[in-house]
Design a protein around this motif. Structure first.
Motif, PDB file in Angstrom:
ATOM      1  N   GLN A   1      41.062  45.044  32.420  1.00 43.27           N
ATOM      2  CA  GLN A   1      41.959  44.798  33.537  1.00 43.27           C
ATOM      3  C   GLN A   1      41.495  45.514  34.806  1.00 43.27           C
ATOM      4  N   ILE A   2      40.995  46.731  34.667  1.00 45.57           N
ATOM      5  CA  ILE A   2      40.493  47.459  35.832  1.00 45.57           C
ATOM      6  C   ILE A   2      39.319  46.705  36.460  1.00 45.57           C
ATOM      7  N   ASP A   3      38.434  46.193  35.628  1.00 42.55           N
ATOM      8  CA  ASP A   3      37.290  45.428  36.138  1.00 42.55           C
ATOM      9  C   ASP A   3      37.755  44.176  36.877  1.00 42.55           C
ATOM     10  N   GLU A   4      38.791  43.527  36.354  1.00 43.29           N
ATOM     11  CA  GLU A   4      39.323  42.325  37.000  1.00 43.29           C
ATOM     12  C   GLU A   4      39.931  42.666  38.354  1.00 43.29           C
ATOM     13  N   LEU A   5      40.716  43.721  38.420  1.00 43.08           N
ATOM     14  CA  LEU A   5      41.320  44.136  39.682  1.00 43.08           C
ATOM     15  C   LEU A   5      40.254  44.577  40.683  1.00 43.08           C
ATOM     16  N   SER A   6      39.236  45.276  40.202  1.00 45.64           N
ATOM     17  CA  SER A   6      38.156  45.742  41.081  1.00 45.64           C
ATOM     18  C   SER A   6      37.422  44.555  41.711  1.00 45.64           C
ATOM     19  N   ALA A   7      37.202  43.519  40.919  1.00 43.35           N
ATOM     20  CA  ALA A   7      36.533  42.323  41.434  1.00 43.35           C
ATOM     21  C   ALA A   7      37.359  41.662  42.528  1.00 43.35           C
ATOM     22  N   GLN A   8      38.680  41.683  42.381  1.00 43.85           N
ATOM     23  CA  GLN A   8      39.548  41.108  43.409  1.00 43.85           C
ATOM     24  C   GLN A   8      39.451  41.900  44.710  1.00 43.85           C
ATOM     25  N   PHE A   9      39.394  43.216  44.610  1.00 46.99           N
ATOM     26  CA  PHE A   9      39.283  44.049  45.810  1.00 46.99           C
ATOM     27  C   PHE A   9      37.935  43.860  46.496  1.00 46.99           C
ATOM     28  N   ASP A  10      36.900  43.553  45.731  1.00 50.12           N
ATOM     29  CA  ASP A  10      35.577  43.339  46.328  1.00 50.12           C
ATOM     30  C   ASP A  10      35.570  42.140  47.272  1.00 50.12           C
ATOM     31  N   GLU A  11      36.536  41.245  47.104  1.00 48.64           N
ATOM     32  CA  GLU A  11      36.605  40.052  47.944  1.00 48.64           C
ATOM     33  C   GLU A  11      37.316  40.312  49.274  1.00 48.64           C
ATOM     34  N   ILE A  12      37.927  41.477  49.424  1.00 47.00           N
ATOM     35  CA  ILE A  12      38.669  41.795  50.647  1.00 47.00           C
ATOM     36  C   ILE A  12      37.686  42.156  51.760  1.00 47.00           C
ATOM     37  N   GLU A  13      37.888  41.580  52.943  1.00 50.23           N
ATOM     38  CA  GLU A  13      36.965  41.819  54.058  1.00 50.23           C
ATOM     39  C   GLU A  13      37.194  43.169  54.732  1.00 50.23           C
ATOM     40  N   ASP A  14      38.447  43.601  54.844  1.00 53.20           N
ATOM     41  CA  ASP A  14      38.740  44.854  55.521  1.00 53.20           C
ATOM     42  C   ASP A  14      38.157  46.025  54.723  1.00 53.20           C
TER      43      ASP A  14
END
Length: 213
Positions: free
Chosen positions: A111-124
């Protein structure tokens, strides 16, 4: 004796000279295995118990902050407490255990890896760095699950602090635990000028270099 230099991002002023003390990430030692159907609820309870322990640790660190401590120190502990209570970190790993029959550590890391991947997509860039807070909270839970609690060697009497903590990353909560020990500075693989860990280092006036990769 041969010497070499490493270069990172200086996030707090000062010079620290001392012995390196390595803190290995708990995630590196996580075992991945499937559990039997009759073990599912016991594994869920093991995860719940670890989260409860971490919540108690954070509350203790928060309550022991000096009255004159910078306001942001308490705020960072509060942020980690909020992340700890988020269903994405509490309930989803439990569902992974129940549906995929993963052991607790494996479910949490997934789950941490999944959430981390989502944050990597954030531009800010500031919001993107908040991924580190989720990883730090997850790391704290993993250390409880694996029994690999963070600790430093005891201070050498009245001698000046002489330990340089070397780690993949260090959470603000861990830094606050270190502040009264033989802790002279720290070096991390991860982090940047806007990371919470960097801000805490400046608040505590601890020499620090991050982003060493």
């Amino acid at each position: 004796m041969a010497s070499f230099s490493l270069h990172g991002i200086a996030v707090s002023q000062g010079i620290a000279i001392g012995r390196a003390h390595l803190l290995a990430p708990a995630a590196l030692d996580v075992k991945h295995y499937l559990i039997a159907d009759e073990q599912v609820e016991a594994e869920v309870e093991r995860l719940k118990s670890a989260i409860k322990t971490v919540r108690h640790e954070l509350n203790t660190i928060r309550s022991e902050l000096p009255k004159d401590a910078p306001a942001e120190l308490g705020a960072f502990i509060d942020v980690h407490a909020l992340i700890l209570s988020d269903p994405m970190l509490q309930e989803v790993p439990q569902n992974i255990i129940r549906n995929r029959y993963y052991n607790a550590e494996w479910a949490l890391v997934t789950q941490i890896d999944e959430l981390s991947a989502q944050f990597d997509e954030i531009e800010d860039p500031y919001l993107r760095e908040r991924k580190a807070d989720i990883q730090q909270v997850g790391e704290r839970i993993l250390k409880v699950l694996t029994g690999s609690a963070i600790h430093l060697p005891p201070a050498d009497g009245d001698a000046a602090p002489n330990i340089i903590v070397v780690a993949h990353d260090i959470s603000p909560a861990d830094m606050l635990q270190f502040r009264d020990g033989a802790f002279a500075g720290f070096v991390t693989d991860l982090g940047g000028p806007n990371s919470h860990t960097a801000i805490v280092a400046r608040s505590l006036d601890i020499p620090a270099a991050v982003g060493m990769h």
